[in-house]
Design a protein around this motif. Structure first.
Motif, PDB file in Angstrom:
ATOM      1  N   THR A 179      -1.145  28.909  61.349  1.00 29.54           N
ATOM      2  CA  THR A 179      -2.589  28.816  61.561  1.00 29.54           C
ATOM      3  C   THR A 179      -2.993  29.460  62.882  1.00 29.54           C
ATOM      4  OG1 THR A 179      -2.387  26.657  62.660  1.00 29.54           O
ATOM      5  CG2 THR A 179      -2.717  26.651  60.258  1.00 29.54           C
ATOM      6  N   TYR A 236       4.693  30.165  55.851  1.00 31.17           N
ATOM      7  CA  TYR A 236       5.086  29.001  56.646  1.00 31.17           C
ATOM      8  C   TYR A 236       6.116  29.399  57.698  1.00 31.17           C
ATOM      9  CZ  TYR A 236       3.002  26.249  52.840  1.00 31.17           C
ATOM     10  OH  TYR A 236       2.144  25.712  51.909  1.00 31.17           O
ATOM     11  N   LEU A 269       2.611  25.434  57.906  1.00 34.66           N
ATOM     12  CA  LEU A 269       1.691  26.516  57.560  1.00 34.66           C
ATOM     13  C   LEU A 269       1.205  27.197  58.835  1.00 34.66           C
ATOM     14  CD1 LEU A 269       0.146  27.929  55.254  1.00 34.66           C
ATOM     15  CD2 LEU A 269      -1.658  26.222  55.534  1.00 34.66           C
ATOM     16  N   LYS A 303       0.829  31.544  50.648  1.00 35.09           N
ATOM     17  CA  LYS A 303       0.846  30.967  51.988  1.00 35.09           C
ATOM     18  C   LYS A 303       2.122  31.376  52.712  1.00 35.09           C
ATOM     19  CE  LYS A 303      -1.738  26.792  50.583  1.00 35.09           C
ATOM     20  NZ  LYS A 303      -1.767  27.085  49.130  1.00 35.09           N
ATOM     21  N   THR A 337      -6.805  35.008  54.779  1.00 33.35           N
ATOM     22  CA  THR A 337      -6.827  33.702  55.433  1.00 33.35           C
ATOM     23  C   THR A 337      -7.876  32.799  54.797  1.00 33.35           C
ATOM     24  OG1 THR A 337      -8.449  34.387  57.103  1.00 33.35           O
ATOM     25  CG2 THR A 337      -6.111  34.704  57.636  1.00 33.35           C
ATOM     26  N   ASN A 361      -3.321  31.938  54.281  1.00 34.59           N
ATOM     27  CA  ASN A 361      -3.462  31.445  52.909  1.00 34.59           C
ATOM     28  C   ASN A 361      -4.340  32.456  52.180  1.00 34.59           C
ATOM     29  OD1 ASN A 361      -4.096  30.171  50.521  1.00 34.59           O
ATOM     30  ND2 ASN A 361      -4.704  28.233  51.450  1.00 34.59           N
ATOM     31  N   THR A 407      -9.553  25.553  61.613  1.00 30.25           N
ATOM     32  CA  THR A 407      -8.507  26.546  61.891  1.00 30.25           C
ATOM     33  C   THR A 407      -8.344  27.464  60.690  1.00 30.25           C
ATOM     34  OG1 THR A 407      -6.727  25.120  61.063  1.00 30.25           O
ATOM     35  CG2 THR A 407      -7.238  24.972  63.413  1.00 30.25           C
ATOM     36  N   TYR A 408      -7.849  28.653  60.973  1.00 30.44           N
ATOM     37  CA  TYR A 408      -7.599  29.627  59.927  1.00 30.44           C
ATOM     38  C   TYR A 408      -6.122  29.549  59.515  1.00 30.44           C
ATOM     39  CZ  TYR A 408     -12.138  31.633  61.045  1.00 30.44           C
ATOM     40  OH  TYR A 408     -13.482  31.825  61.259  1.00 30.44           O
ATOM     41  N   GLN A 409      -5.892  29.558  58.228  1.00 32.22           N
ATOM     42  CA  GLN A 409      -4.541  29.481  57.683  1.00 32.22           C
ATOM     43  C   GLN A 409      -4.138  30.830  57.089  1.00 32.22           C
ATOM     44  OE1 GLN A 409      -5.017  26.621  54.563  1.00 32.22           O
ATOM     45  NE2 GLN A 409      -5.135  24.851  55.943  1.00 32.22           N
ATOM     46  N   SER A 411      -9.988  26.151  57.310  1.00 36.12           N
ATOM     47  CA  SER A 411      -9.854  24.756  56.895  1.00 36.12           C
ATOM     48  C   SER A 411      -9.755  23.867  58.127  1.00 36.12           C
ATOM     49  CB  SER A 411      -8.611  24.573  56.024  1.00 36.12           C
ATOM     50  OG  SER A 411      -8.422  23.221  55.676  1.00 36.12           O
TER      51      SER A 411
END
Length: 513
Positions: free
Chosen positions: A243, A229, A241, A227, A209, A219, A215-217, A212
């Motif tokens: 999150t 989605y 995405l 990533k 993750t 990613n 919040t955590y993505q 950003s």
């Protein structure tokens, strides 16, 4: 579609440069050594017969793979009178000192044909539309090509027809229309599917993750920025995405839609790690850049697919009797379609399509073993987590147990759906890795009654990967796969090795000679 051409740019003289300079010692740099591509093309032309080189041909570089001993494998695209030659892709093998070590391609000889079409591009497009069963059809591109399909080489239009199939799977159908007669010569879809749905949970796992904006993505910066989605039931676009404000995703059940996203993200991570740690390959294109994943595609959708156009994996949630498609072997399977597209480029029809599909089954299986996840331990079953009944989609020990796949090669295999013609290669790989007879993994017969003793997953996987990335080309058929894997075994273990002999025995055991 357009063909990207590499055009040399010559530097102009510098304006205002003096004609004479003050006397001073002049240092002359040594001329740069010719590039691997330049040397490969020169060697091809020097070995015109084995290289199937004839007048009017030219080449562009696709990629170069260099072995530890300095041997170079230069993969090139081939053109005739400026037109791309489908099935003409070639790998030139160069040893130390630029020595010729051979060539891999599927051509039967040089090319001689007219490049003036009788049909217009518009007429070809009309013919191509009739070959697609997708709804909402539209033409994405048309180009003249040389279709080098064995002895029946012809000038053709390659037409890309996009749309959505009846089962809601996106379609990017490549249709080859004879430029003289209007006959549809061949068609294959660039969207490559596993063919069914999948549903299984990987349990408590770590996911990459990035924090950003509070919040955590999902990613994964450690794996090329992969990533994941959420499409929220859509069939187009990238999606949203996934999150979380707490850096915790999902709850281990399907009541939380992010549980499916975790599985997809984890599957992509395990596939990345498998290729990197096993073969030194960083990402699908080996460029350190990740693809991305999309979950919750459409509604009640029992399928998953890889698409070159979006460079992404897409997973449905499954319908009645099915669960979401985010299992380890499915993730490894779909991402491996991308690896195949960026190496051998095995065409998704006929025997080459069966080899393409089997490659994904083989590496999807090896990803499952690599991950060592207790919720889905490694086995030689494909998609065993997909159906609530517990029945797998395909069996590698005896492919015909699914009721449709081929255990043994025959001349009719090329007419099977690629998910079933893949059975021959899946059976070969099982025999190569595990061996014939009864084991804890299953009972595997041979087509010739012989006994085969396996060499293990690691060696079998290394042989298949090298064959795929070094020797196979877009039109490789089963006989060519035998040659490619024997060449790979000789490279890795020696032509007199047990491994080489086992490759030969395993192919004979599935009737490929």
């Amino acid at each position: 579609m357009s063909i990207r051409r590499i055009t040399p740019v010559l530097g102009a003289a510098v304006a205002g440069a003096a004609l004479f300079a003050a006397a001073s010692p002049v240092a002359f740099a040594a001329p740069a050594a010719p590039s691997p591509f330049t040397r490969a093309v020169a060697q091809l032309k020097s070995h015109a017969a084995p290289g199937a080189v004839s007048a009017g041909q030219s080449f562009t570089l696709r990629n170069v793979q260099t072995d530890a001993d300095g041997t170079e494998h230069v993969r090139v695209n081939r053109y005739y009178q400026g037109l791309p030659v489908l099935g003409g892709d070639t790998v030139v093998h160069l040893g130390k000192g630029n020595s010729w070590k051979g060539v891999s391609h599927a051509l039967r000889g040089g090319l001689t044909l007219s490049t003036t079409p009788r049909l217009s591009a518009a007429q070809a497009a009309t013919a191509a539309l009739g070959a697609s069963r997708a709804a909402s059809q539209h033409i994405d591109g048309t180009q003249l090509v040389v279709d080098a399909d064995g002895a029946d080489t012809a000038l053709a239009y390659e037409v890309v027809v996009s749309g959505v199939a009846a089962d809601r799977l996106p379609s990017e159908l490549h249709v080859l229309v004879d430029a003289q007669t209007g006959r549809v010569r061949d068609a294959w879809d660039a969207v490559q599917t596993d063919g069914v749905g999948h549903g299984f949970h990987n349990g408590d796992v770590a996911v990459g993750t990035v924090l950003s904006g509070g919040t955590y993505q999902l990613n994964d910066s450690a794996r090329g920025g992969h990533k994941t989605y959420d499409l929220f039931g859509a069939t187009t676009g990238t999606g949203t995405l996934v999150t979380s404000t707490s850096n915790v995703f999902g709850n281990g059940t399907l009541s939380d839609r992010n549980s499916t996203a975790v599985d997809a993200h984890y599957g992509a991570a395990m596939t990345w790690d498998f290729y990197k740690n096993t073969f030194g390959r960083t990402g699908i294109r080996n460029d350190g850049v990740a693809a991305y994943s999309r979950v919750h595609y459409s509604s009640g959708y029992t399928n998953a697919f890889w698409s070159d156009s979006c460079f992404c994996m897409t997973y449905g949630d499954g319908g009645t009797g099915w669960t979401p498609l985010t299992s380890l072997d499915v993730a490894g399977h779909e991402m491996s379609h991308g690896v195949t597209s960026n190496t051998a480029g095995l065409r998704y029809s006929g025997e080459s399509g069966g080899l393409n599909e089997a490659t994904s089954d083989i590496f999807g299986t090896l990803v499952e073993f690599y991950a060592g996840n207790a919720n889905d331990p490694g086995d030689y079953l494909i998609g065993e987590e997909l159906q609530t009944s517990g029945a797998p989609l395909r069996y590698m020990d005896k492919p015909s147990k699914d009721g449709a796949s081929a255990d043994c090669w025959s001349s009719s295999v090329k007419r099977l759906d690629v998910h079933y013609s893949s059975g021959v290669a899946n059976h070969f790989f099982y025999l190569l890795a595990v061996g014939s007879g009864t084991s804890s993994w299953g009972t595997s017969p041979t087509c010739n009654g012989a006994t085969v003793t396996g060499i293990g997953n690691a060696k079998a996987g290394a042989i298949w990967y090298r064959a795929l990335t070094v020797y196979m080309t877009s039109r490789t058929a089963y006989s060519g796969a035998r040659t490619a894997t024997l060449s790979a075994a000789a490279d890795l273990y020696g032509s007199g090795s047990t491994e080489y002999a086992t490759v030969a025995a395993a192919w004979s055991a599935v009737s490929v000679s």
